[in-house]
Write an enzyme that holds these catalytic residues in place. Structure first.
Site, PDB file in Angstrom:
ATOM      1  N   THR A   1       0.845  -1.198   0.000  1.00  0.00           N
ATOM      2  CA  THR A   1       0.000   0.000   0.000  1.00  0.00           C
ATOM      3  C   THR A   1       0.879   1.248   0.000  1.00  0.00           C
ATOM      4  O   THR A   1       1.864   1.310   0.751  1.00  0.00           O
ATOM      5  CB  THR A   1      -0.967   0.062   1.203  1.00  0.00           C
TER       6      THR A   1
ATOM      7  N   ASP B   1       0.193   3.935   1.237  1.00  0.00           N
ATOM      8  CA  ASP B   1      -0.034   4.737   2.434  1.00  0.00           C
ATOM      9  C   ASP B   1       1.001   4.478   3.524  1.00  0.00           C
ATOM     10  O   ASP B   1       1.155   5.286   4.435  1.00  0.00           O
ATOM     11  CB  ASP B   1      -1.432   4.475   2.985  1.00  0.00           C
TER      12      ASP B   1
ATOM     13  N   LYS C   1       6.116  34.670  -5.036  1.00  0.00           N
ATOM     14  CA  LYS C   1       4.821  35.338  -4.888  1.00  0.00           C
ATOM     15  C   LYS C   1       3.670  34.416  -4.531  1.00  0.00           C
ATOM     16  O   LYS C   1       2.568  34.892  -4.301  1.00  0.00           O
ATOM     17  CB  LYS C   1       4.503  36.125  -6.159  1.00  0.00           C
TER      18      LYS C   1
ATOM     19  N   MET D   1      -1.906  12.262  -0.958  1.00  0.00           N
ATOM     20  CA  MET D   1      -2.619  11.021  -0.707  1.00  0.00           C
ATOM     21  C   MET D   1      -1.962  10.284   0.457  1.00  0.00           C
ATOM     22  O   MET D   1      -0.807  10.544   0.788  1.00  0.00           O
ATOM     23  CB  MET D   1      -2.550  10.157  -1.962  1.00  0.00           C
ATOM     24  N   GLY D   2      -2.685   9.360   1.048  1.00  0.00           N
ATOM     25  CA  GLY D   2      -2.102   8.587   2.149  1.00  0.00           C
ATOM     26  C   GLY D   2      -3.129   8.153   3.180  1.00  0.00           C
ATOM     27  O   GLY D   2      -2.766   7.649   4.222  1.00  0.00           O
ATOM     28  N   ARG D   3      -4.409   8.405   2.862  1.00  0.00           N
ATOM     29  CA  ARG D   3      -5.511   8.031   3.754  1.00  0.00           C
ATOM     30  C   ARG D   3      -5.361   8.631   5.148  1.00  0.00           C
ATOM     31  O   ARG D   3      -4.789   9.710   5.288  1.00  0.00           O
ATOM     32  CB  ARG D   3      -5.672   6.502   3.815  1.00  0.00           C
TER      33      ARG D   3
ATOM     34  N   GLU E   1      -4.068  14.039   3.204  1.00  0.00           N
ATOM     35  CA  GLU E   1      -5.511  14.032   2.911  1.00  0.00           C
ATOM     36  C   GLU E   1      -6.315  13.659   4.154  1.00  0.00           C
ATOM     37  O   GLU E   1      -7.471  14.016   4.269  1.00  0.00           O
ATOM     38  CB  GLU E   1      -5.848  13.125   1.718  1.00  0.00           C
TER      39      GLU E   1
ATOM     40  N   GLN F   1      -1.167  10.610  -9.634  1.00  0.00           N
ATOM     41  CA  GLN F   1      -0.022  10.697 -10.544  1.00  0.00           C
ATOM     42  C   GLN F   1       1.187   9.918 -10.042  1.00  0.00           C
ATOM     43  O   GLN F   1       2.203   9.878 -10.729  1.00  0.00           O
ATOM     44  CB  GLN F   1       0.340  12.146 -10.866  1.00  0.00           C
TER      45      GLN F   1
END
Lengths: 613, 613
Positions: free
Chosen positions: B212, B214, B251, B259-261, B320, B427
């Protein structure tokens, strides 16, 4: 005002540190350090109908000759030079190497010569915020991404006040030359400064260097821009990862918008690299005058056809410039631009009544997020902030609505359409440059030095024959005026009918080889999921020196061909020297008359097709 | 039902093709092919207070011993095996190599053994959609990203109907073993299937493999998961590019959600890699019970402090799972989850009246886009679709409002705050795996074969000592029940007070070394822009075998320490053999009594702190 450069607090680590040790490759002409600048033929503007306008606007710099760098046997001592350099365009991987190439050439020729960096781009020039660059400053920036050595601000040197400030800076700093790094806008500015400086007796020479991720400063003399290679590779890596993801989960359509401004070179290259299912090039849409409805239907038809084959996933690429290519959007944007110039009190609620009925109808139809984005502040060149307009979300929403309609009407029987939207922009601009961009930028930087040293002004540093090995690259310079054209067909309130001569963004050539590659494969890529993963940029091992498909496919080396033609002409002269047989002379005369006739017809303004963009 | 695998139409090209030729490294124990599975000590659940619950729920598989793979001198002919394999969790780079490792070990031991792939993950198991895998199928997927060899569907084997369907599939296909590839959910399912199969007399063994992105299937036996290395490297490359961009343009503030739960391992690793200005770990926020207001203020204070130093740019990382870690959001989400379970007629307009006043007040305060996202369909495990909730936009908007207020109140005098938001998710999941993930996954696949061949069930394939060279890796298996715990403190309507035993996601340990690294540097990274660019993943040359900072920092090798302890105990026994001097025996007795007393106290349920998440 000499200032302290901000310290990059950390020493480089890992791969970045290794890359700082990389020695860029340079072509043979530059290797010995004994470089002569040899003059070729005088130049003209590409489009005959623009020649008068360009020559009037640039009386001092129009028509200068092409120049080539060749290596010389004897060493000539270079006098001490003071050269200024600034990042004017947007961040593009390889930008730092233009400066290191310039620095290394300058110091190798005369250790007393000085390279002065302007801190903060154009605003640094106006305010004379400078730093004298040393090897110590540069060592942590060799072969690194970003523009953080000097930073940048706005893209333009436009008003006469700004031109005067730039002149004052060059004079105060006693600059022999000023090198500007950027894309079409920057190089138009470089041409303007060169002309104004000559006009007003300022002795500083101005040289431009083609650096932009968009790949749209492209013409007979410029095969590609610094940064295009790296950026396309980073985007392609990510797109391909998403293709793999789509094929693994088989439930999403990914709509990916790609940076690249008005031209679609980046999207075309990424499509060729990743072989994603679909790409909608702005140039195609503009050329076939597709409406927003047409674009939506085209995507929906593709989804439906794939659904019928049991495929409920896919990847669609959209250039950020797509929205401007849709005719009714172009018209709407022109009207909004005009209103924004006249009046700052425009907002989402009051704008409709100020638009033409056609533009208002489109505006009212759009979702609120797009409405707001269309009214955001303009870029410094007056164009829309394309990076801020979420075209991918607009299209995903329109496609969703249409697919729901088709489902209800029994026309579409596949799984529910699910879109995930992405914008790939900023995450590539700061990338470590590829070997190609490191070499190309460094070579351009050295070339810029030799052009400046030869006292040339209003030139762009060029490297030709890029698709071959570095040992076959040819360095030189081309007058910026030879790349200029005049835009017509501008429209909307407050926009003048004929623009000034400028180096314009070159769009994707729909008759060119890269686009032909795409059209040959488009239908199989659409239906058969022939995804290709180029992977992350490699710096060692196989694949580390790959170039873009666009560069390799194109029929480049314009300058090589000019030289080849000259050889033919010399050969004819040689053969028909006085004393040659009469029938040879007759054959030569007849053939040359015919060639001349054909070329005259082909070069007439009326012969050349033009598109309104 | 044997089916045709979809053809990957294109032959691999370029780097992908090169990678397909890469031979993953394996540790010495696996090299000769003569591998013995040696049993170690029996196991227990980590938390004493859960032992009773786990042993009751898993009477047949609780307490099984740890096992280790060791190489044997003599070759033993393996009997013919039929093994099934499925991708159950989400795409994670390296997943394909688990299958190739499994396949190569199986075929090397007995060419008549058969590996059966389930097409479409769990749904493929239920529907018995299979393909007998051959070298021909696998050759284009070796060392490639994605799960497209077999695809996947949902993450769960949950209902008794699904368990029965899985059993029917294993029996119909006469499987000796079933290997499930995934994270915590998948491996809880694997444990459940192993137990149910034993209970009902089904002879198929079940083995799990930790895969996984995560990185949250992590405990005494599992040092990291397949895919975490690659994914963090891809994200870090992009984050670092954006840091460079931020420093060049000076600027923008970039708000990047990763992501990563629910756990923040990915964000922590990316922060350590990129040295971005700020990261808000969910575990920190939950631990210090920060409200949405507190989080906003913390970011604003940082922006203000940077502004006072003339810095108007920066990069903020957000996991996330952050949103679930904010206590009032957690409560709101639990209430919404409960309502969604009871009633499908909930929408943005009618939900407030069904919430408690506290939850309703928060809900009503939120921008409409977040309101909608909170009501989207739940994941298959009932949790929120974290990938769809744009926390980065919510925070950017709240920060913008607060910075505007501070500017008006004269508290903030820096440049106007400008945010650009990103979500980095899909991605990276399909990326070509790093060398580390290729090796780790392939080794795990081979290990899974040997566990299955030894007739073990309810085990997770493990590789220990990962931070050392592959030659020092140790393969084995750990009973899944030894990783289980029972969640308490669930809340909201419709949620039971005590959950079932499960392999839960492990959160970032706020007392662990990787977090300590972050806290030591956080303030200098916040203020001094010490960005670090790890660059793209390299496959050759220096840096190609780098591992994650998290893995290298952690004090791993639990199993090595268990073995070391056993050696101490044996040594004591050796020293105090009957006949030893009385004072030695007395000293041993006294010391051991003390050790035993300390350990008994430390192991008591009341001693162990617990957090509600």
């Amino acid at each position: 005002m000499g200032i302290e450069l901000k310290q990059q607090g950390s020493k480089l680590q890992g791969l970045s540190a290794l890359r700082a040790q990389y020695e860029p490759q340079i072509p043979p002409a530059l290797k010995g350090g004994n470089v002569k600048v040899s003059k070729g033929d005088n130049t003209t503007a590409a489009d005959p109908s623009d020649r008068l306008a360009v020559s009037r606007a640039y009386p001092h710099t129009y028509g200068q000759p092409l120049v080539h760098l060749v290596s010389e046997d004897k060493a000539a001592k270079h006098s001490t030079l003071r050269i200024g350099v600034a990042f004017c365009g947007r961040q593009s991987p390889g930008g730092h190497n233009v400066i290191t190439g310039l620095f290394d050439a300058l110091k190798s020729q005369n250790a007393d010569s000085v390279l002065i960096g302007f801190v903060g781009g154009t605003e640094g020039i106006f305010a004379q915020k400078t730093v004298e660059l040393t090897n110590d400053h540069l060592k942590d920036f060799r072969n690194q991404g970003g523009y953080d050595l000097l930073g940048r601000t706005k893209d333009q040197i436009k008003s006469s006040q700004q031109v005067n400030d730039a002149k004052a800076a060059c004079e105060a700093l006693k600059l022999d030359a000023l090198v500007l790094i950027g894309g079409t806008g920057t190089n138009t500015d470089a041409a303007q400064l060169a002309e104004s400086f000559l006009e007003s007796g300022c002795t500083t020479k101005v040289i431009g260097v083609p650096v932009t991720i968009d790949g749209d400063l492209k013409n007979q003399f410029v095969e590609t821009d610094v940064g295009f290679d790296t950026t396309c590779k980073v985007y392609s890596q990510l797109i391909s990862n998403i293709c793999t993801d789509a094929l693994s989960a088989e439930k999403y359509y990914y709509f990916i918008r790609l940076m690249g401004r008005q031209a679609s070179h980046v999207s075309l290259e990424c499509a060729l690299q990743s072989q994603a299912n679909m790409v909608l090039l702005g140039e195609e849409v503009a050329n076939s005058k597709m409406t927003l409805f047409d674009v939506t239907m085209q995507i929906c038809d593709a989804i439906q056809a794939r659904g019928e084959q049991g495929k409920n996933h896919g990847v669609v690429l959209l250039p950020e410039g797509l929205i401007e290519s849709i005719p009714e959007f172009y018209a709407l944007l022109q009207e909004i631009n005009g209103l924004l110039k006249q009046d700052e009190d425009i907002d989402v609620n009051n704008i409709s009544s100020r638009l033409t009925p056609w533009a208002a109808a489109l505006y009212d139809f759009l979702p609120i997020f797009i409405k707001k984005q269309l009214l955001l502040d303009r870029e410094s060149d007056g164009s829309v902030q394309l990076s801020q307009i979420e075209t991918e979300k607009l299209l995903a929403q329109l496609v969703d609505t249409e697919m729901t309609r088709r489902t209800k009407a029994g026309l579409y029987k596949g799984k529910k359409f699910n879109a995930i939207c992405h914008f790939f922009g900023y995450q590539a601009r700061g990338s470590l440059p590829s070997n190609f961009d490191c070499n190309y930028a460094y070579t351009l930087g050295q070339t810029a030095y030799y052009l400046a040293q030869a006292g040339l002004t209003g030139y762009l540093a060029t490297v030709a024959n890029l698709k071959q090995d570095v040992s076959e690259w040819r360095c030189g310079g081309a007058p910026l005026t030879a790349m200029m054209s005049v835009k017509r067909w501008l429209r909307g309130p407050g926009v003048s009918q004929i623009g000034k001569p400028a180096v314009h963004r070159t769009k994707v050539d729909l008759k060119g080889k890269p686009y032909e590659l795409l059209t040959q494969k488009a239908s199989s890529w659409l239906m058969d999921d022939l995804y290709r993963n180029p992977g992350p940029i490699q710096y060692a091992g196989a694949g580390a020196d790959l170039k873009t498909i666009t560069l390799l496919a194109e029929d480049n080396d314009y300058i090589g061909k000019v030289q080849e033609l000259c050889a033919y002409l010399d050969k004819v002269k040689e053969i028909v020297k006085p004393g040659c047989p009469g029938e040879v002379l007759k054959a030569a005369l007849c053939s040359m008359a015919s060639v001349t006739e054909i070329l005259t017809v082909m070069s007439a303004p009326s012969f050349r097709g033009r598109t309104p963009f």
